[in-house]
Design a protein around this motif. Sequence first.
Motif, PDB file in Angstrom:
ATOM      1  N   ASP A  16       7.737  11.140  -4.439  1.00 42.90           N
ATOM      2  CA  ASP A  16       6.464  10.833  -5.072  1.00 42.90           C
ATOM      3  C   ASP A  16       5.512  10.194  -4.069  1.00 42.90           C
ATOM      4  O   ASP A  16       5.852   9.181  -3.465  1.00 42.90           O
ATOM      5  N   PHE A  18       2.785   8.429  -4.474  1.00 47.09           N
ATOM      6  CA  PHE A  18       2.397   7.064  -4.822  1.00 47.09           C
ATOM      7  C   PHE A  18       3.526   6.087  -4.499  1.00 47.09           C
ATOM      8  O   PHE A  18       3.308   5.050  -3.882  1.00 47.09           O
ATOM      9  N   TRP A  22       3.510   3.041  -1.802  1.00 45.83           N
ATOM     10  CA  TRP A  22       3.777   1.662  -2.212  1.00 45.83           C
ATOM     11  C   TRP A  22       4.894   1.063  -1.357  1.00 45.83           C
ATOM     12  O   TRP A  22       4.786  -0.061  -0.869  1.00 45.83           O
ATOM     13  N   PRO A  79      -1.372  10.593   0.939  1.00 47.11           N
ATOM     14  CA  PRO A  79      -1.455   9.285   0.268  1.00 47.11           C
ATOM     15  C   PRO A  79      -0.619   8.184   0.925  1.00 47.11           C
ATOM     16  O   PRO A  79      -1.082   7.053   1.083  1.00 47.11           O
ATOM     17  N   HIS A  80       0.599   8.480   1.315  1.00 43.99           N
ATOM     18  CA  HIS A  80       1.416   7.433   1.931  1.00 43.99           C
ATOM     19  C   HIS A  80       0.939   7.100   3.348  1.00 43.99           C
ATOM     20  O   HIS A  80       1.128   5.998   3.827  1.00 43.99           O
ATOM     21  N   ALA A  83      -1.735   4.575   2.848  1.00 45.54           N
ATOM     22  CA  ALA A  83      -1.112   3.270   2.566  1.00 45.54           C
ATOM     23  C   ALA A  83      -0.591   2.629   3.846  1.00 45.54           C
ATOM     24  O   ALA A  83      -0.745   1.426   4.057  1.00 45.54           O
TER      25      ALA A  83
END
Length: 192
Positions: A16, A18, A22, A79-80, A83
């Motif tokens: 995933d 997200f 995180w 996305p990662h 982050a």
Amino acid sequence: MRHPLWGRVQEIYGEDPFLSGWLTEAYVTGLQGDHPRYIKANAGCKTLAAHSGPENIPSSRFSFDAKVSERDMRLTYLPHWAACINAGSMNIMCSYNSFNGIPACGNKRLMQEIARGELGFKGYFISDWEAIRFIYTGHKYTKSLMEAVVLAANSGVDLELPGKDPAYKLLYDAVVNGLVRSFFISFPFVIN
């Protein structure tokens, strides 16, 4: 990761974007700490961007070409990375594989336009082990090792993680001959 039979699945959380982001943010922050002057350790995220692939079947991960649509890149693979960069990671490792036909460690779009330009990365890029050499020997993307070194340096690879015979030993000659435009980066996070 997209397939459980790809090699080295245990190294990443790929289920995933997200969740991966995180966990990445927590990992980077935990390693580097939050002191305004000193870091505990230099956190690095590996490997940009759509990494891995078959473990030598039908092709080697040293020459695998990840074909990724713009939508998939934005929704799944970046996305990662955002982050990681937002957490203040000081280095990013480029991968062995190609990304849409261009070896990742020679991919200016990934390193300069996306990571530095769009995501605001201010640290340094390091190659995966012998990945610069594989631009020439595995991907056969360049006609010589010197061309691979020039491509990697001009695309943004600041440091090489070499094997027994470093490719970046050719970097001096590339700079002297004017083949490398701008190699040395500044580190805005270093406080004098």
